[in-house]
Enzyme design. Structure first.
Site, PDB file in Angstrom:
ATOM      1  N   THR A   1       0.736  -1.085   0.076  1.00 51.98           N
ATOM      2  CA  THR A   1      -0.064   0.072   0.104  1.00 51.98           C
ATOM      3  C   THR A   1       0.823   1.275   0.050  1.00 51.98           C
ATOM      4  OG1 THR A   1      -1.629  -1.208   1.329  1.00 51.98           O
ATOM      5  CG2 THR A   1      -1.789   1.183   1.184  1.00 51.98           C
ATOM      6  N   THR A   2       1.964   1.296   1.002  1.00 52.23           N
ATOM      7  CA  THR A   2       2.730   2.337   0.980  1.00 52.23           C
ATOM      8  C   THR A   2       3.696   2.832  -0.254  1.00 52.23           C
ATOM      9  OG1 THR A   2       3.016   1.789   3.297  1.00 52.23           O
ATOM     10  CG2 THR A   2       4.510   3.369   2.502  1.00 52.23           C
TER      11      THR A   2
ATOM     12  N   TYR B   1     -12.530  -3.311  -2.872  1.00 47.39           N
ATOM     13  CA  TYR B   1     -13.863  -2.776  -3.701  1.00 47.39           C
ATOM     14  C   TYR B   1     -14.552  -3.742  -3.745  1.00 47.39           C
ATOM     15  CZ  TYR B   1     -16.733  -0.285  -6.843  1.00 47.39           C
ATOM     16  OH  TYR B   1     -17.663   0.392  -7.586  1.00 47.39           O
TER      17      TYR B   1
ATOM     18  N   TYR C   1      -2.761 -10.359   4.207  1.00 46.49           N
ATOM     19  CA  TYR C   1      -2.769  -8.898   4.923  1.00 46.49           C
ATOM     20  C   TYR C   1      -4.049  -8.359   4.896  1.00 46.49           C
ATOM     21  CZ  TYR C   1      -1.559  -3.833   3.977  1.00 46.49           C
ATOM     22  OH  TYR C   1      -1.666  -2.328   4.162  1.00 46.49           O
TER      23      TYR C   1
ATOM     24  N   ARG D   1      -8.911  -0.026   4.555  1.00 45.89           N
ATOM     25  CA  ARG D   1      -8.698   0.251   3.240  1.00 45.89           C
ATOM     26  C   ARG D   1      -9.532  -0.434   2.186  1.00 45.89           C
ATOM     27  NH1 ARG D   1      -4.607   3.545   1.440  1.00 45.89           N
ATOM     28  NH2 ARG D   1      -3.113   4.343   3.221  1.00 45.89           N
TER      29      ARG D   1
ATOM     30  N   LYS E   1      -0.005 -10.081   7.948  1.00 45.92           N
ATOM     31  CA  LYS E   1       0.026  -8.640   8.395  1.00 45.92           C
ATOM     32  C   LYS E   1      -1.331  -8.277   8.852  1.00 45.92           C
ATOM     33  CE  LYS E   1       1.175  -4.066   6.688  1.00 45.92           C
ATOM     34  NZ  LYS E   1       1.190  -3.010   5.488  1.00 45.92           N
TER      35      LYS E   1
ATOM     36  N   ILE F   1       5.270  -4.630   9.830  1.00 44.16           N
ATOM     37  CA  ILE F   1       5.471  -4.075   8.552  1.00 44.16           C
ATOM     38  C   ILE F   1       5.263  -2.687   8.835  1.00 44.16           C
ATOM     39  CG2 ILE F   1       4.685  -3.931   6.177  1.00 44.16           C
ATOM     40  CD1 ILE F   1       4.377  -7.088   6.140  1.00 44.16           C
TER      41      ILE F   1
END
Length: 295
Positions: free
Chosen positions: A47-48, A110, A136, A141, A164, A206
């Protein structure tokens, strides 16, 4: 007792951009800084890393470059998440082909699948590619939560080696320790609460903050491992403002702003993200000062 494959401080790398393209020279510098600081692993294209905004070719190029530059000195866990299962499989296969140590596969975003759909999705990826996978879970999000019971069911798959957990729910780690094998990696994805996560038996983090202050994050982890919780709390107190400050605007914009203040890369982000708002920049700079990374 077998130790988890992944543990310690694992940096969720930003992807530096310049004039609309990936700044590979800056990426190399950032990665070398992480390795020199003693982090235990890195995640390119999570994501980052703005994986949702970069093209497929850019995604693969960043993963390939990360593996090449790391050259076995630190574990590389490649982001391989997608809304479509076939795309996630493709990314995981690519990660294996270029020599990544593992993959990080986020819950599909989504389309909000059911728990049965989530389990089938992760099993399909794990069946298709013989590479260690971290699940994850970041419902804030993706709009979907990976239930504890689904994680426990997936933990039986030989290629699913950990999770994660970016929920910030510290009760989950204790539940996991009672329902999964001891070598299943329990990795926090929430910097503000990761000390509490470690204290309850988690194996690492993480981290977004370790982009900016990798030495401090490693020092906190080492303090916990040595049983010096007083020192760990001292580091937590020093870093908590930065953990919060790096999310005062759309992430990873504040992290790129902080790194630009350190002269390590530019602060350019890919639309639809926008640069860090002027109103919060002084707060981020104060947090950086409190963390000891600027005067």
């Amino acid at each position: 007792m077998t130790a988890p494959l992944f543990k310690g401080v694992i940096t969720a790398l930003i992807t530096p951009l310049r004039d609309g393209n990936v700044d590979e020279a800056a990426f190399d510098r950032l990665l070398e800084r992480q390795i020199a600081a003693g982090v235990h692993g890195v995640v390119p294209m999570g994501t980052t890393g703005e994986s949702a905004s970069l093209t497929l070719d850019e995604h693969k190029r960043v993963v390939e470059r990360c593996v090449a530059v790391a050259a076995g000195r630190v574990r590389v866990i490649a982001g391989a998440g997608a809304s479509a299962t076939d795309k996630a499989i493709d990314l995981a296969r690519f990660a294996k082909t270029v020599g990544a140590d593992g993959t990080l596969v986020v819950t599909p975003y989504y389309n909000r699948p059911s728990q049965a759909g989530l389990e089938a999705h992760f099993r399909a990826v794990a069946d298709a590619v013989q590479i260690p996978m971290l699940l994850y879970n970041v419902p804030g999000r993706t709009g979907v939560d990976l239930a504890n019971e689904t994680v426990a069911a997936l933990a039986d798959h030989p290629n699913v080696v950990g999770i994660k957990d970016a929920t910030g729910d510290l009760g989950r780690v204790s539940w996991m320790r009672n329902h999964v094998a001891s070598d299943f990696a329990l990795i926090s994805g929430d910097d503000p609460s990761w000390l509490g996560y470690l204290a309850q038996g988690g194996h690492g983090v993480i981290s977004v903050s370790s982009n900016v202050v990798p030495e401090g994050m490693v020092a906190l982890y080492d303090a916990v491992q040595s049983g010096d919780l007083a020192l760990a709390r001292t580091w937590q107190d020093r870093l908590i403002g930065l953990h919060k400050g790096l999310f005062l605007d759309n992430s990873p914009s504040p992290t790129k702003f902080a790194l630009s203040r350190l002269g390590l890369c530019g602060e350019e982000v890919r639309l639809p993200l926008a640069p860090t708002r002027e109103a919060v920049r002084p707060d981020i700079e104060r947090a950086m000062a409190d963390a000891g990374v600027v005067d």
